[in-house]
Design an enzyme around this catalytic site. Structure first.
Site, mmCIF file in Angstrom:
data_model
loop_
_atom_site.group_PDB
_atom_site.id
_atom_site.type_symbol
_atom_site.label_atom_id
_atom_site.label_comp_id
_atom_site.label_asym_id
_atom_site.label_seq_id
_atom_site.Cartn_x
_atom_site.Cartn_y
_atom_site.Cartn_z
ATOM 1 N N ALA A 6 4.798 -1.603 3.909
ATOM 2 C CA ALA A 6 5.240 -2.518 2.911
ATOM 3 C C ALA A 6 5.498 -3.370 2.957
ATOM 4 C CB ALA A 6 5.068 -1.637 1.861
ATOM 5 N N CYS A 101 3.407 0.638 -10.948
ATOM 6 C CA CYS A 101 2.595 -0.247 -9.873
ATOM 7 C C CYS A 101 3.420 0.757 -8.558
ATOM 8 C CB CYS A 101 3.414 -1.443 -9.051
ATOM 9 S SG CYS A 101 2.803 -1.840 -7.550
ATOM 10 N N CYS A 197 4.589 -9.519 -11.165
ATOM 11 C CA CYS A 197 4.128 -10.315 -10.250
ATOM 12 C C CYS A 197 2.603 -11.546 -10.228
ATOM 13 C CB CYS A 197 3.908 -10.010 -8.143
ATOM 14 S SG CYS A 197 3.136 -8.267 -9.004
#
Lengths: 358, 387
Positions: A6, A101, A197
């Site tokens: 990722a 997340c 974010c």
């Protein structure tokens, strides 16, 4: 192994992917598009959601020499993280979206997809260490105490952690930057991401105001006497002292702190520091990162309640579903909704969502 | 083994085009200069222009060289819009087919957002053909207000060839632009016979170099320029002429035209072979826009129950190149607007891949694809099922 790296576009995930290649894995780089409306041309680095970040990730993959794709996780991210963030605040709790997340996106949606497509694991640039110990494969704090991210990974169960590779856990951040430079990765000097974010301004309160609306409500003391007004209870955090804008001065000038947030009545309760003292914590939805502790047994360990908080010596026990902690020393200011993470030395035992304080 | 099935994105340069490029790139001179060196380069450019014009059924003076097909499409759309709106302030309507390429869609959308354009999309049929009756209706209701009509000559994602002659008939004296980048050099294309006002060609789709394209614009018709600064191309397009690329473009066009009929037959056979090979192992697939007339090499296939970006990743790992349609600027895959316009569900549009075959493909490449597609689709289905 065949692994998915990722890649956020930052230096950590780039070096992690490169190390996975060095370790002999067959690596494919994937950038997760977490916003359906990427913020165009925004400078700086918040780690996700921007066009520049996806370009940076692509360039890093080119330099490392691995294939690169973008996976659209915008819907999953919105439902699993952003909406949860809002509903938790609306309910008077203080959620940690990074934890969500990891739990719902990186090591659920992404790992599931990777496994179905024939990959064995997901590689990330998180700072934590997986070790083979007498207890099996267990997760431990990172070597770099300033970067340790084991707290935000403690929501992962054993099955998820079995599909996780954290190549940076044994290295200090400074070394990672140097290594990035050596490897010719131009993200070597990219600033660390901070803040949340999906809150581009970095201003949590105003972002929440825009979405949850402004609803004036009372600020009261423990006896219910009104001391001031607020524009939305959700913008307060338990233990908060500054920015209360109280109109009634405190007796003897004793500082006052947010003690409680009551979403139903839209009331913020403030009081003296002593009233914030917490000596016990109850967390629900326990997740074990390694072997589960025996039920109804008292263990000695450490509790951590914030990403970069101090480990607090404690005794803990579980009934399998929830974790109950008795702290050695009282703690001042603890919001429900935060993650409770239990450590045994530097080993992560597991986590739970704080539902009550004692 | 590498199997490249993305020739509609770009295709290898032909030997003739590479030779022409190499030869010209060493030549000194700016085609606009008045001295010997300039004239020498100008001669090469004009010969190339004549050659491309002849193959495209146009006059040399109708060829306006540009830097890309996207630029040529922007020049036509914005150029006609501004020109015709300037002549008559009521003409702010732009009509396009619902499944144009982004090089048309995006300038049109921009004009709508910034320049007061009103856009009407012509629906397309499930087979992937513009609905002429709907177009007739739209034109009848808006005739005096229409600045330009744009319908692509063939669709880049599914390959169907559009009834441009009929569009021109319906349009009457309204300018019609056609994006022919996928058609030129592959199927019959004749600018004069079609009767369109303008058309876009691109070199790299037919074995020419990247970075050069052309707008064919009828003589006597002007559009408002978007690039100013020298007026090198009919005062419509400015910028030093890219002589090596233009010369190479002409060489590619000649090569494509020389082999066009034979290649059409070969590619059509190969395409059928590819579809049959996949269907033999996956009987539930379907082909979008599987009609005649079409581009010879495009097979747009829906693999029900998959996500196309998962398919692409797994095929890529096997050395097989395919395409998922367009992505947003950050690279996020989007369901194809072409397939959505044809009436596919978002789910099915997200499960579709385009294979585009070119002259370099062999049957063994297709056999390779056929040997892995079942396991690839199985894994992609498992991935979607987990969500």
């Amino acid at each position: 192994m065949k692994v998915i790296a990722a890649m956020s576009g930052g230096v950590d995930s780039a070096v992690a992917a490169a190390r996975a290649v060095d370790a002999g894995h067959e690596v494919i780089g994937v950038h997760l598009a977490l916003s359906s409306n990427p913020q165009k041309y925004r400078s700086g680095a918040r780690g996700c959601c921007t066009i520049e970040d996806s370009h940076d990730a692509r360039r890093a993959a080119d330099v490392i020499g691995i294939p690169f794709y973008i996976w659209d996780m915008a819907e999953e991210f919105h439902e699993g993280v952003v909406e949860n963030f809002l509903s938790e605040y609306a309910a008077g709790r203080t959620p940690n979206p990074c934890l969500r997340c990891n739990e719902k996106i990186k090591f659920a949606a992404v790992l599931d997809r990777a496994r179905a497509l024939g990959f064995d694991a997901v590689v990330t640039g998180h700072y934590a260490q997986m070790r083979e110990t007498d207890l099996g494969r267990t997760m431990h704090r990172a070597e770099d105490p300033l970067k340790d991210q084991s707290y935000v990974l403690a929501v992962l169960n054993k099955t998820q952690l079995d599909g996780a590779i954290f190549p940076l856990g044994d290295t200090h951040k400074e070394e990672v930057r140097k290594e990035a430079k050596r490897r010719g990765l131009y993200v070597a000097n990219k600033p660390d991401s901070h803040d949340i974010c999906f809150v581009p301004s970095g201003n949590n309160a105003s972002w929440l105001h825009d979405r949850l609306g402004t609803e004036t409500g009372p600020i009261v003391d423990e006896d219910g006497t009104k001391l001031g007004e607020h524009q939305g209870a959700y913008t307060y955090t338990i233990g908060q002292r500054k920015g209360l804008n109280l109109t009634v001065p405190a007796e003897g000038g004793v500082p006052r702190y947010v003690l409680k947030i009551e979403p139903v009545t839209n009331t913020v309760v403030v009081g003296v520091k002593e009233s914030l003292a917490v000596s016990g914590i109850v967390g629900e939805k326990a997740i074990w990162c390694g072997p589960a502790p025996e039920p109804a047994t008292q263990y000695r360990g450490f509790s951590q309640i914030r990403a970069h908080g101090q480990p607090l010596a404690c005794t803990y026990s579980t009934d399998g579903e929830s974790i109950t902690v008795a702290l050695d020393e009282p703690l001042f200011g603890l919001a429900t909704g935060q993650g409770l993470v239990i450590y045994d030395g530097d080993r992560v035992v597991g986590s739970a969502t704080i539902s009550a304080t004692l | 083994m590498a199997s490249y099935f993305d020739h509609a994105a770009t295709t290898p340069m032909s030997k003739a085009a590479i030779e022409a490029l190499n030869q010209q790139i060493g030549q000194l001179g700016n085609a606009s200069s008045l001295h010997t060196q300039g004239r020498s380069v100008r001669k090469a450019v004009e010969e190339a222009r004549e050659s491309i014009a002849r193959i495209a059924g146009a006059s040399p003076s109708e060829i306006v060289f540009t830097g890309s097909g996207t630029e040529a499409n922007n020049l036509a759309i914005k150029g006609f819009y501004w020109k015709r709106l300037g002549e008559d302030s009521a003409r702010n309507v732009i009509i396009i087919s619902a499944f144009e390429h982004h090089a048309i869609l995006d300038p049109v959308e921009w004009l709508e957002e910034h320049e007061g354009a009103h856009v009407i999309q012509i629906p397309v049929t499930r087979d992937g053909i513009v609905d002429l009756e709907a177009l007739r209706d739209i034109v009848d209701h808006n005739r005096a207000k229409i600045a330009v009509i744009a319908v692509m000559h063939s669709n880049n994602e599914i390959g169907t060839i559009q009834p441009i002659k009929e569009v021109v008939e319906i349009a009457g004296d309204i300018p019609v632009h056609t994006d022919a980048v996928q058609s030129f050099g592959k199927v019959e294309f004749n600018f004069d016979q079609l009767g369109v006002t303008s058309a876009t060609l691109s070199a790299h789709k037919i074995g020419g170099p990247l970075g050069v394209a052309a707008l064919i614009l009828q003589r006597g018709i002007d559009v408002t320029p978007i690039l100013h600064g020298g007026g090198q191309e009919r005062d419509i397009r400015s910028g030093t002429l890219n002589a090596p690329a233009i010369v190479s473009f002409a060489a590619a066009a000649q090569d494509a035209e020389l082999h066009r009929v034979q290649r059409y037959a070969e590619l059509r056979t190969m395409r059928r072979y590819l579809i049959d090979a996949i269907r033999a192992v996956l009987p539930d697939i379907w082909v979008n826009g599987d009609i005649e007339p079409s581009l010879p090499g495009i097979a747009n296939i829906t693999f029900p129950g998959t996500e196309s970006d998962g398919l692409l990743l797994l095929l890529d790992a096997e050395g097989i190149a395919s395409s998922t349609g367009s992505a947003c600027s950050a690279g996020v895959p989007r369901p194809s607007h072409v397939l959505l316009a044809m009436g596919l569900s978002e789910r099915d549009a997200r499960s579709s891949l385009r294979f585009s075959i070119g002259a370099s493909n062999t049957r063994s490449e297709i056999d390779h694809l056929a040997s892995v597609i079942e396991s690839v689709v199985d894994r992609a289905r498992a991935a979607l099922a987990r969500q």
